[in-house]
Design a protein around this motif. Structure first.
Motif, mmCIF file in Angstrom:
data_model
loop_
_atom_site.group_PDB
_atom_site.id
_atom_site.type_symbol
_atom_site.label_atom_id
_atom_site.label_comp_id
_atom_site.label_asym_id
_atom_site.label_seq_id
_atom_site.Cartn_x
_atom_site.Cartn_y
_atom_site.Cartn_z
ATOM 1 N N ILE A 199 0.842 -1.191 0.000
ATOM 2 C CA ILE A 199 0.000 0.000 0.000
ATOM 3 C C ILE A 199 0.880 1.243 0.000
ATOM 4 O O ILE A 199 2.040 1.192 0.384
ATOM 5 N N VAL A 200 0.318 2.334 -0.469
ATOM 6 C CA VAL A 200 1.002 3.630 -0.446
ATOM 7 C C VAL A 200 0.206 4.543 0.475
ATOM 8 O O VAL A 200 -1.012 4.672 0.329
ATOM 9 N N GLY A 201 0.874 5.138 1.456
ATOM 10 C CA GLY A 201 0.159 5.974 2.420
ATOM 11 C C GLY A 201 1.072 7.004 3.051
ATOM 12 O O GLY A 201 2.163 7.291 2.556
ATOM 13 N N SER A 202 0.618 7.551 4.161
ATOM 14 C CA SER A 202 1.363 8.604 4.842
ATOM 15 C C SER A 202 2.500 8.021 5.659
ATOM 16 O O SER A 202 2.343 7.010 6.336
ATOM 17 N N GLY A 203 3.644 8.702 5.614
ATOM 18 C CA GLY A 203 4.768 8.336 6.448
ATOM 19 C C GLY A 203 5.022 9.352 7.546
ATOM 20 O O GLY A 203 5.980 9.225 8.312
ATOM 21 N N THR A 204 4.155 10.371 7.619
ATOM 22 C CA THR A 204 4.362 11.435 8.602
ATOM 23 C C THR A 204 3.129 11.656 9.476
ATOM 24 O O THR A 204 3.001 12.691 10.108
ATOM 25 N N ALA A 205 2.217 10.689 9.491
ATOM 26 C CA ALA A 205 0.997 10.850 10.294
ATOM 27 C C ALA A 205 1.263 10.629 11.773
ATOM 28 O O ALA A 205 0.457 11.015 12.614
ATOM 29 N N THR A 206 2.379 9.972 12.102
ATOM 30 C CA THR A 206 2.735 9.724 13.497
ATOM 31 C C THR A 206 3.940 10.567 13.885
ATOM 32 O O THR A 206 4.545 11.244 13.054
ATOM 33 N N LYS A 207 4.305 10.484 15.158
ATOM 34 C CA LYS A 207 5.409 11.302 15.661
ATOM 35 C C LYS A 207 6.728 10.961 14.995
ATOM 36 O O LYS A 207 7.565 11.836 14.767
ATOM 37 N N HIS A 208 6.925 9.690 14.648
ATOM 38 C CA HIS A 208 8.177 9.265 14.032
ATOM 39 C C HIS A 208 7.960 9.055 12.535
ATOM 40 O O HIS A 208 7.269 8.126 12.127
ATOM 41 N N ALA A 209 8.533 9.943 11.716
ATOM 42 C CA ALA A 209 8.391 9.836 10.266
ATOM 43 C C ALA A 209 9.083 8.573 9.762
ATOM 44 O O ALA A 209 10.067 8.110 10.336
ATOM 45 N N LYS A 210 8.550 8.004 8.682
ATOM 46 C CA LYS A 210 9.110 6.767 8.147
ATOM 47 C C LYS A 210 8.933 6.733 6.640
ATOM 48 O O LYS A 210 8.039 7.368 6.075
ATOM 49 N N TYR A 211 9.822 5.979 5.972
ATOM 50 C CA TYR A 211 9.711 5.772 4.536
ATOM 51 C C TYR A 211 8.889 4.526 4.210
ATOM 52 O O TYR A 211 8.409 4.363 3.098
ATOM 53 N N GLY A 212 8.749 3.624 5.182
ATOM 54 C CA GLY A 212 7.971 2.414 4.961
ATOM 55 C C GLY A 212 7.821 1.628 6.241
ATOM 56 O O GLY A 212 8.414 1.968 7.267
ATOM 57 N N HIS A 213 7.009 0.590 6.187
ATOM 58 C CA HIS A 213 6.925 -0.324 7.323
ATOM 59 C C HIS A 213 6.496 -1.707 6.854
ATOM 60 O O HIS A 213 5.915 -1.869 5.775
ATOM 61 N N PHE A 214 6.807 -2.701 7.681
ATOM 62 C CA PHE A 214 6.347 -4.073 7.463
ATOM 63 C C PHE A 214 5.491 -4.475 8.651
ATOM 64 O O PHE A 214 5.877 -4.255 9.805
ATOM 65 N N ALA A 215 4.323 -5.044 8.382
ATOM 66 C CA ALA A 215 3.425 -5.494 9.448
ATOM 67 C C ALA A 215 2.930 -6.893 9.110
ATOM 68 O O ALA A 215 2.293 -7.098 8.072
ATOM 69 N N ALA A 216 3.241 -7.845 9.968
ATOM 70 C CA ALA A 216 2.880 -9.240 9.714
ATOM 71 C C ALA A 216 1.381 -9.476 9.909
ATOM 72 O O ALA A 216 0.746 -8.859 10.771
ATOM 73 N N SER A 217 0.815 -10.340 9.078
ATOM 74 C CA SER A 217 -0.576 -10.810 9.223
ATOM 75 C C SER A 217 -1.582 -9.679 9.334
ATOM 76 O O SER A 217 -2.563 -9.778 10.068
ATOM 77 N N ARG A 218 -1.345 -8.614 8.604
ATOM 78 C CA ARG A 218 -2.247 -7.460 8.681
ATOM 79 C C ARG A 218 -3.501 -7.636 7.807
ATOM 80 O O ARG A 218 -4.548 -7.068 8.092
ATOM 81 N N TRP A 219 -3.408 -8.441 6.732
ATOM 82 C CA TRP A 219 -4.517 -8.593 5.783
ATOM 83 C C TRP A 219 -5.027 -10.027 5.772
ATOM 84 O O TRP A 219 -4.297 -10.962 6.077
ATOM 85 N N GLN A 220 -6.305 -10.166 5.418
ATOM 86 C CA GLN A 220 -6.929 -11.484 5.286
ATOM 87 C C GLN A 220 -7.373 -11.677 3.848
ATOM 88 O O GLN A 220 -8.099 -10.858 3.284
ATOM 89 N N HIS A 221 -6.929 -12.776 3.205
ATOM 90 C CA HIS A 221 -7.332 -13.110 1.834
ATOM 91 C C HIS A 221 -7.852 -14.541 1.833
ATOM 92 O O HIS A 221 -7.085 -15.493 1.790
ATOM 93 N N GLY A 222 -9.180 -14.698 1.901
ATOM 94 C CA GLY A 222 -9.740 -16.029 2.030
ATOM 95 C C GLY A 222 -9.312 -16.637 3.359
ATOM 96 O O GLY A 222 -9.556 -16.090 4.422
ATOM 97 N N GLU A 223 -8.655 -17.792 3.290
ATOM 98 C CA GLU A 223 -8.147 -18.446 4.487
ATOM 99 C C GLU A 223 -6.712 -18.051 4.798
ATOM 100 O O GLU A 223 -6.128 -18.530 5.770
ATOM 101 N N GLN A 224 -6.129 -17.180 3.973
ATOM 102 C CA GLN A 224 -4.709 -16.839 4.107
ATOM 103 C C GLN A 224 -4.526 -15.479 4.763
ATOM 104 O O GLN A 224 -5.229 -14.517 4.445
ATOM 105 N N ARG A 225 -3.579 -15.396 5.677
ATOM 106 C CA ARG A 225 -3.178 -14.125 6.277
ATOM 107 C C ARG A 225 -1.976 -13.591 5.511
ATOM 108 O O ARG A 225 -1.020 -14.318 5.223
ATOM 109 N N LEU A 226 -2.016 -12.320 5.166
ATOM 110 C CA LEU A 226 -0.945 -11.696 4.403
ATOM 111 C C LEU A 226 -0.351 -10.527 5.177
ATOM 112 O O LEU A 226 -1.063 -9.806 5.882
ATOM 113 N N ALA A 227 0.942 -10.353 5.032
ATOM 114 C CA ALA A 227 1.612 -9.209 5.651
ATOM 115 C C ALA A 227 1.390 -7.962 4.808
ATOM 116 O O ALA A 227 0.975 -8.025 3.650
#
Length: 334
Positions: free
Chosen positions: A159-187
């Motif tokens: 996804i493309v989104g804001s990197g400055t919405a929180t106190k610590h600015a960032k260029y990207g992030h990784f989040a495990a098991s954030r999405w659900q696709h059928g029976e599969q969890r996706l990061a």
């Protein structure tokens, strides 16, 4: 809008057809539903010039992606056709697909009427509106290239989104098991819109950086602490495995990374396509007003769950406080 009329005779545009041969059944099946295309088993003919053929395929891809997503049936088959049509302007070649362009002889026209200003006519031929479809596709193509070279890196939702919405600015992030696709969890891998202003090599470095986190998650390696801000030596080793050189920063550990020359060469094709898509970027979040007053006698801390607590400085200085859920240490936010 203005209208201009020309009565002087000019030459009419020649009739043109664009023929693709050597296609697969998947290619022709995907093209069969697009206006202007006539398909058979291994060939497809478009009643128009290559640029018009390219526009018809791209517009259909944009529609499919907006309504069904990039994993819709036939979408991947259209990518090969679109890329082949793009090669007509770059001089590239394709081992299986060939293009034949037939143009009729020019015939004089007696009267031609054109409506709209010159700028309006140009806009109709050359789309100037910005869309994120090409950007996300280029990011997904780059991630696929990384996975092709490092098979342990998992599939993710980019996804493309804001990197400055929180106190610590960032260029990207990784989040495990954030999405659900059928029976599969996706990061999830987020690429910040603010970071798209950087050179393409740095944006690709961010993708590899997040791929290192994805690899750590797959291998169950703890590569960060302090709510993901501090990157330890294990992260540096994973980044090196993916072709990055990590350097240590006193505030965030081994997070800063640079792209090796040989790594850039390996991903030259993906980086080239990504560069074409980096035509817009996001402005940082604007925050105003007075800063919120905090109690100086207490420190906000969080663990890896993350759960949050506030602890007096004197109590925190006595020793570590461990979370009973994730067994990690509560660390100060600052």
């Amino acid at each position: 809008m203005t209208t201009d009329t020309m009565t002087a005779p000019i030459a009419a545009k020649p009739a043109t057809t664009t023929k693709l041969t050597g296609l697969t059944n998947h290619n022709t099946t995907a093209l069969s539903g697009i206006t202007g295309w006539t398909v058979s088993k291994t060939t497809a003919v478009y009643n128009g010039a290559p640029t018009a053929a390219l526009d018809s395929v791209q517009n259909h891809m944009d529609l499919v992606r907006a309504t069904q997503g990039g994993r819709a049936t036939g979408y991947l088959s259209l990518i090969a056709v679109r890329n082949k049509l793009k090669e007509l302007t770059t001089g590239g070649s394709h081992p299986a697909v060939t293009v034949t362009i037939k143009r009729a002889k020019k015939t004089p026209a007696t009267t031609t009427t054109r409506t709209g200003s010159p700028m309006a006519r140009m806009t109709r031929k050359r789309q100037t509106e910005y869309t994120t479809a090409e950007l996300v596709l280029a990011l997904e193509t780059s991630w696929a290239a990384i996975r092709a070279n490092h098979t342990e890196v998992p599939a993710v939702v980019i996804i493309v989104g804001s990197g400055t919405a929180t106190k610590h600015a960032k260029y990207g992030h990784f989040a495990a098991s954030r999405w659900q696709h059928g029976e599969q969890r996706l990061a999830e891998v987020l690429i910040s819109g603010e970071g798209l202003k950087r050179p393409v090599e740095e944006v690709f470095t961010t993708l590899l950086h997040e791929a290192a986190h994805a690899l750590a998650n797959v291998r169950e390696i703890k590569d960060t602490s302090r709510q993901g801000r501090w990157h330890n030596q294990k992260f540096a080793e994973l980044a090196s495995e993916l072709g990055l050189d990590a350097t240590k920063d006193p505030r965030i550990g081994w997070s800063p990374c640079t792209l090796r020359k040989e790594t850039a060469t390996t991903y030259k094709s993906a980086i080239t396509e990504l560069k074409k898509a980096l035509i817009a970027y996001r402005h940082p979040e604007m925050t105003g007003g007075e800063a919120k007053k905090t109690n100086n006698n207490a420190v906000a801390c969080a663990c890896q769950c993350p759960r949050r607590i506030r602890v007096a400085k004197a109590v925190l200085e006595l020793g570590e406080i461990t979370c009973g859920v994730c067994d990690s240490t509560f660390e100060p936010d600052e």
